[in-house]
Design a protein around this motif. Structure first.
Motif, PDB file in Angstrom:
ATOM      1  N   TRP A  65       0.769  -1.138   0.012  1.00 52.38           N
ATOM      2  CA  TRP A  65      -0.033  -0.128   0.062  1.00 52.38           C
ATOM      3  C   TRP A  65       0.897   1.391   0.067  1.00 52.38           C
ATOM      4  CZ3 TRP A  65      -3.287  -2.597   4.500  1.00 52.38           C
ATOM      5  CH2 TRP A  65      -4.228  -3.354   3.835  1.00 52.38           C
ATOM      6  N   ASP A  78       0.334   2.433  -3.535  1.00 51.12           N
ATOM      7  CA  ASP A  78      -1.162   3.541  -3.534  1.00 51.12           C
ATOM      8  C   ASP A  78      -0.451   4.614  -2.745  1.00 51.12           C
ATOM      9  OD1 ASP A  78      -3.006   1.755  -4.462  1.00 51.12           O
ATOM     10  OD2 ASP A  78      -2.776   0.372  -2.641  1.00 51.12           O
ATOM     11  N   HIS A 131      -7.269   1.819  -1.393  1.00 48.97           N
ATOM     12  CA  HIS A 131      -6.233   2.386  -2.357  1.00 48.97           C
ATOM     13  C   HIS A 131      -5.919   3.887  -1.898  1.00 48.97           C
ATOM     14  CE1 HIS A 131      -6.821  -0.693  -5.457  1.00 48.97           C
ATOM     15  NE2 HIS A 131      -8.308  -0.682  -4.974  1.00 48.97           N
ATOM     16  N   SER A 132      -6.457   4.396  -0.998  1.00 52.73           N
ATOM     17  CA  SER A 132      -6.031   5.390   0.043  1.00 52.73           C
ATOM     18  C   SER A 132      -6.279   5.348   1.632  1.00 52.73           C
ATOM     19  CB  SER A 132      -7.069   6.647  -0.435  1.00 52.73           C
ATOM     20  OG  SER A 132      -8.435   6.254  -0.155  1.00 52.73           O
TER      21      SER A 132
END
Length: 401
Positions: free
Chosen positions: A34, A38, A94-95
């Motif tokens: 991540w 991301d 994704h955040s």
């Protein structure tokens, strides 16, 4: 009378406790993914751990006595449901916001499980197995975290759909745990007073109160390091031990968590006072070894020292639980476990929050060295407090004579 449904409740609650914590650790091997894919920052990852601890402490303080009034079963099922919702949210990370929301729900789930499931385990223990609950309760969270990180790391590394399958498996295991608990024997009759139970109360049995300062320091020091491994284990694996795979990140995290089972088992052979002191001594030496191993980039010594530190955490947790549970009546069990885990989670959250702010100013090696200093101070304080408590108890016995 100990029936089949009572045994089902005992073992079902023990397994469900492990599964709740396993689900909470399953996303940890994805942290580095991540961050790199991301664009999540180190502060985001650190904050996710803090949010998790805040959720757990909030559940412990506000809902810690809820199972005394509603019953163990509905609160335990609610914990599993929250963990399941969190697993679904992880599919959409994704955040930072889905990650933070999911970690908050996982914290709430673990906080509820830490009171309702642990109290249910104690309630349904056979009379001849009085030492078993402390062992199960002290190691279940850490075993669950280890299973979640290693299982998650393996699925992410070797199975298809690396960002999906691990959370689907978590959902299935949580659903199976719910099914087992549905058929377990409830140990508490529902009674009025649910609203009043939501008022935070710090309650310890009279016999265990004088051991709280030493146990609190031991919990805080050891769980603080656990919080660091949770937030930065993947980064340590990638940056210092030259392995950025999810399974390597899981091994780093599990190297601290899994050996706690051995530490808790060995601690059962000692009095709770000695378990605390010896556990903190081993923890201090192990953390010095962890910092030294990272400085030289030595993988095997690092994992060995991490394992020793984890075993020491298990020993201190077991000794602390036994000391604080001394004389606890059935109606005091949930509130006592609330104090125990609220102390441990708070001790983990505050240093993790501070460290998250310091990552832009200090290297992880320097931060690990700070944890080693914390371990030294913790051992000194626990030893002194233990000695003072024993002297006070001896003076009181002499005065009575």
């Amino acid at each position: 009378m100990h029936t089949f449904r009572t045994s089902l409740a005992f073992w079902g609650a023990a397994v469900a406790l492990v599964m709740t914590y396993a689900a909470s650790a399953s996303p940890i091997p994805l942290y580095e993914t991540w961050r790199s894919v991301d664009d999540l920052s180190y502060s985001d990852l650190s904050l996710s751990s803090v949010i998790y601890f805040v959720g757990a402490v909030s559940a412990l303080l506000v809902f810690g006595r809820l199972s005394d009034y509603l019953g163990r079963k509905p609160v335990a099922l609610l914990a599993l449901l929250l963990a399941g919702v969190a697993s679904v949210l992880f599919l959409f990370v994704h955040s930072a916001w889905p990650l933070l929301t999911a970690r908050l729900l996982q914290g709430l789930a673990c906080g509820l499980a830490s009171t309702a499931m642990t109290a249910w385990i104690v309630d349904t223990t056979k009379a001849e197995h009085k030492a078993l609950p402390a062992l199960i309760i002290s190691v279940s969270p850490l075993v669950g975290l280890s299973i979640g990180s290693l299982g998650g790391g393996s699925l992410i590394n070797f199975a298809p759909y690396p960002r999906t399958l691990v959370f689907v498996v978590s959902l299935l295991l949580l659903a199976a745990s719910m099914l087992v608990l549905l058929f377990g024997q409830e140990s508490v009759h529902r009674k009025p007073g649910v609203r009043s139970s939501l008022k935070p109360v710090f309650g310890l049995p009279k016999e265990g109160r004088h051991w709280y300062p030493a146990a609190a320091i031991a919990f805080s020091c050891t769980w603080a390091v656990g919080g660091f491994y949770q937030a930065f284990g993947p980064t340590i694996a990638a940056g210092y031990l030259h392995s950025g795979t999810p399974v390597a990140a899981a091994i780093v995290f599990a190297s601290f968590m899994l050996p706690s089972v051995l530490g808790s088992t060995l601690a059962a052979r000692f009095s709770h006072q000695r378990a605390l002191i010896i556990g903190m001594l081993v923890f201090m030496l192990a953390m010095i070894g962890v910092a030294t191993s990272l400085h030289f980039g030595l993988l095997l010594p690092f994992l060995l020292c991490s394992a020793c530190a984890g075993a020491a955490q298990g020993a201190t947790m077991s000794g602390g639980i036994r000391s604080l549970m001394s004389g606890a009546q059935p109606h005091q069990r949930a509130s006592t476990f609330s104090v125990i885990y609220a102390t441990a989670y708070t001790g983990a959250a505050i240093p993790t929050l501070i460290v998250g702010r310091l990552t832009s100013h200090f290297s992880l090696l320097e931060l690990v060295s700070g944890y080693a200093v914390l371990a030294v101070v913790g051992w000194m304080l626990v030893t002194l407090l233990n000695l003072r408590t024993r002297l006070t108890a001896a003076q009181q016995e002499t005065a009575q004579v």
